[in-house]
Motif scaffolding. Structure first.
Motif, short mmCIF file in Angstrom:
data_model
loop_
_atom_site.label_atom_id
_atom_site.label_comp_id
_atom_site.label_asym_id
_atom_site.label_seq_id
_atom_site.Cartn_x
_atom_site.Cartn_y
_atom_site.Cartn_z
N HIS A 105 0.82 -1.21 0.00
CA HIS A 105 0.00 0.00 0.00
C HIS A 105 0.86 1.26 0.00
O HIS A 105 0.67 2.16 -0.82
N PHE A 106 1.83 1.32 0.90
CA PHE A 106 2.64 2.53 1.01
C PHE A 106 3.66 2.68 -0.11
O PHE A 106 3.99 3.79 -0.50
N ALA A 107 4.14 1.58 -0.65
CA ALA A 107 5.13 1.67 -1.73
C ALA A 107 4.47 1.96 -3.07
O ALA A 107 4.97 2.74 -3.87
N PHE A 108 3.31 1.31 -3.32
CA PHE A 108 2.73 1.41 -4.65
C PHE A 108 1.50 2.31 -4.72
O PHE A 108 1.30 3.00 -5.70
N ARG A 109 0.67 2.32 -3.72
CA ARG A 109 -0.56 3.10 -3.78
C ARG A 109 -0.36 4.53 -3.28
O ARG A 109 -0.97 5.45 -3.80
N ASN A 110 0.46 4.74 -2.29
CA ASN A 110 0.67 6.09 -1.73
C ASN A 110 2.13 6.47 -1.79
O ASN A 110 2.62 7.21 -0.95
N PRO A 112 6.03 6.60 -4.39
CA PRO A 112 6.62 7.10 -5.63
C PRO A 112 6.17 6.34 -6.88
O PRO A 112 6.07 6.91 -7.95
N VAL A 113 5.86 5.04 -6.74
CA VAL A 113 5.44 4.28 -7.91
C VAL A 113 4.08 4.79 -8.40
O VAL A 113 3.88 4.95 -9.61
N GLU A 114 3.17 5.05 -7.48
CA GLU A 114 1.86 5.60 -7.87
C GLU A 114 2.03 6.97 -8.50
O GLU A 114 1.37 7.29 -9.48
N ASP A 115 2.92 7.79 -7.96
CA ASP A 115 3.17 9.12 -8.52
C ASP A 115 3.70 9.01 -9.95
O ASP A 115 3.29 9.77 -10.83
N MET A 116 4.58 8.06 -10.19
CA MET A 116 5.12 7.86 -11.54
C MET A 116 4.01 7.41 -12.48
O MET A 116 3.95 7.84 -13.63
N HIS A 117 3.13 6.54 -12.00
CA HIS A 117 2.04 6.04 -12.82
C HIS A 117 1.04 7.14 -13.14
O HIS A 117 0.55 7.27 -14.26
N ALA A 118 0.75 7.97 -12.15
CA ALA A 118 -0.24 9.04 -12.33
C ALA A 118 0.30 10.17 -13.20
O ALA A 118 -0.45 10.78 -13.96
#
Length: 125
Positions: A105-110, A112-118
């Motif tokens: 949750h914290f690595a992918f959803r909230n 840097p990975v989620e930020d890169m995806h968004a």
């Protein structure tokens, strides 16, 4: 005083340091326990950093090969026992599931990975 500081004091006193005099145990102590980099050890012995790295790897002195207790600097028997007790209490199936979900949750959803995806064009990584 640590091993590295002892060698520094010898060098400062005018004593010439030879790489062949550096024991496997001293190298392990400096790299693992004292967290001295290969570069700093190389500077101390007036050799190339690659010589220290080669020697360290030859002896199997790496963070990966060190025990968790070595890396966390757990030295006393009491600290080791406490570490083992907490590990036994924490690493049960119910907790492992929760820990895995939380990390994801914290690595992918909230993270840097989620930020890169968004925002793929505005990535900061």
């Amino acid at each position: 005083m640590g091993i590295f500081k002892e060698f520094e004091a010898k060098k400062a006193a005018g004593e010439e340091l030879f790489l062949d005099d550096l024991t496997q145990e001293d190298l392990k102590t400096m790299f693992i326990d004292e967290q001295i980099s290969d570069y700093m050890i190389a500077q101390l012995f007036d050799v190339k950093e690659s010589k220290i790295t080669y020697r360290r790897r030859k002896y199997g002195i790496t963070i990966r090969n060190s025990t968790l207790d070595d890396y966390l600097l757990v030295k006393t028997e009491h600290a080791k026992q406490m570490n083992d007790r907490v590990k036994a209490e924490l690493l049960v199936e119910e907790n492992l599931t929760m820990i895995a979900k939380s990390l994801t949750h914290f690595a992918f959803r909230n993270g840097p990975v989620e930020d890169m995806h968004a925002n793929p064009n505005n990535s900061t990584l």
